[in-house]
Design a protein around this motif. Structure first.
Motif, PDB file in Angstrom:
ATOM      1  N   MET A  28      -6.407  10.793   0.709  1.00 44.02           N
ATOM      2  CA  MET A  28      -7.610  10.395   1.703  1.00 44.02           C
ATOM      3  C   MET A  28      -7.766   8.841   1.627  1.00 44.02           C
ATOM      4  N   ILE A  29      -7.534   8.246   0.610  1.00 42.20           N
ATOM      5  CA  ILE A  29      -7.795   6.920   0.495  1.00 42.20           C
ATOM      6  C   ILE A  29      -6.728   5.842   1.192  1.00 42.20           C
ATOM      7  N   LEU A  30      -5.536   6.329   1.173  1.00 43.50           N
ATOM      8  CA  LEU A  30      -4.452   5.790   1.780  1.00 43.50           C
ATOM      9  C   LEU A  30      -4.759   6.005   3.256  1.00 43.50           C
ATOM     10  N   ILE A  31      -5.443   7.103   3.750  1.00 45.53           N
ATOM     11  CA  ILE A  31      -5.589   7.197   5.299  1.00 45.53           C
ATOM     12  C   ILE A  31      -6.917   6.069   5.724  1.00 45.53           C
ATOM     13  N   GLU A  32      -7.837   6.071   4.650  1.00 51.98           N
ATOM     14  CA  GLU A  32      -9.019   5.177   5.008  1.00 51.98           C
ATOM     15  C   GLU A  32      -8.473   3.631   5.241  1.00 51.98           C
ATOM     16  N   ILE A  33      -7.621   3.489   3.974  1.00 50.88           N
ATOM     17  CA  ILE A  33      -7.027   1.953   4.076  1.00 50.88           C
ATOM     18  C   ILE A  33      -6.249   1.682   5.140  1.00 50.88           C
ATOM     19  N   GLY A  34      -5.528   2.493   5.600  1.00 44.35           N
ATOM     20  CA  GLY A  34      -4.586   2.579   6.553  1.00 44.35           C
ATOM     21  C   GLY A  34      -5.189   2.463   7.991  1.00 44.35           C
ATOM     22  N   GLY A  35      -6.205   3.147   8.076  1.00 47.15           N
ATOM     23  CA  GLY A  35      -7.054   3.042   9.532  1.00 47.15           C
ATOM     24  C   GLY A  35      -7.886   1.760   9.551  1.00 47.15           C
ATOM     25  N   LEU A  36      -8.323   1.159   8.303  1.00 51.43           N
ATOM     26  CA  LEU A  36      -8.736  -0.470   8.471  1.00 51.43           C
ATOM     27  C   LEU A  36      -7.659  -1.324   8.825  1.00 51.43           C
ATOM     28  N   ARG A  37      -6.510  -1.187   8.293  1.00 50.13           N
ATOM     29  CA  ARG A  37      -5.525  -2.237   8.495  1.00 50.13           C
ATOM     30  C   ARG A  37      -5.208  -2.182   9.912  1.00 50.13           C
ATOM     31  N   ILE A  38      -5.017  -0.701  10.637  1.00 51.94           N
ATOM     32  CA  ILE A  38      -4.610  -0.768  11.989  1.00 51.94           C
ATOM     33  C   ILE A  38      -5.625  -1.420  12.736  1.00 51.94           C
ATOM     34  N   TYR A  39      -7.175  -1.254  12.238  1.00 51.14           N
ATOM     35  CA  TYR A  39      -7.951  -1.757  13.015  1.00 51.14           C
ATOM     36  C   TYR A  39      -7.958  -3.344  12.941  1.00 51.14           C
ATOM     37  N   LEU A  72       0.861  -1.062  -0.081  1.00 50.44           N
ATOM     38  CA  LEU A  72      -0.052  -0.046   0.034  1.00 50.44           C
ATOM     39  C   LEU A  72       0.850   1.252  -0.070  1.00 50.44           C
ATOM     40  N   ILE A  73       1.796   1.057   0.757  1.00 52.56           N
ATOM     41  CA  ILE A  73       2.913   2.177   0.935  1.00 52.56           C
ATOM     42  C   ILE A  73       3.506   2.593  -0.480  1.00 52.56           C
TER      43      ILE A  73
END
Length: 107
Positions: A78-89, A22-23
């Motif tokens: 914004m998409i990276l933030i959303e996907i990253g937040g889901l991965r952290i959860y 993703l990064i």
């Protein structure tokens, strides 16, 4: 005829590989000239730092996002933030499941 060996990844390896992929995708999208207001490509380190900080949801920047990035670049962030937040959860839920702690979200 040779047999093809399939590599099985553990959950941790899969999670880390997902973050890395993703990064890298975010880095190359932010390097595109369409992502920047001035129409020039952002250098690799700034792009990678922005992608990493977006995926890890910590908010650090090396450039001013509102002036540096175009609508496309801001959408990528914004998409990276959303996907990253889901991965952290996902990481949190996986740890809670592995360690057997009660969690109201895991049944």
């Amino acid at each position: 005829m040779e047999k093809v060996r399939k590599v099985k990844l553990t959950a941790t390896q899969s999670l880390v590989l997902g973050f890395i992929i993703l990064i890298l995708i975010g880095t190359f999208l932010l390097m595109l000239p369409i992502s920047n207001n001035d129409g020039k490509a952002l250098n690799f380190l700034d792009s990678m730092f922005m992608a990493t900080t977006s995926v890890c949801v910590n908010g650090l920047t090396t450039v001013v996002p509102c002036t540096q990035f175009s609508f496309f670049g801001k959408t990528v962030i914004m998409i990276l933030i959303e996907i990253g937040g889901l991965r952290i959860y996902e990481l949190y839920c996986s740890c809670a499941y592995v360690y057997g702690k009660k969690n109201k979200f895991i049944r």
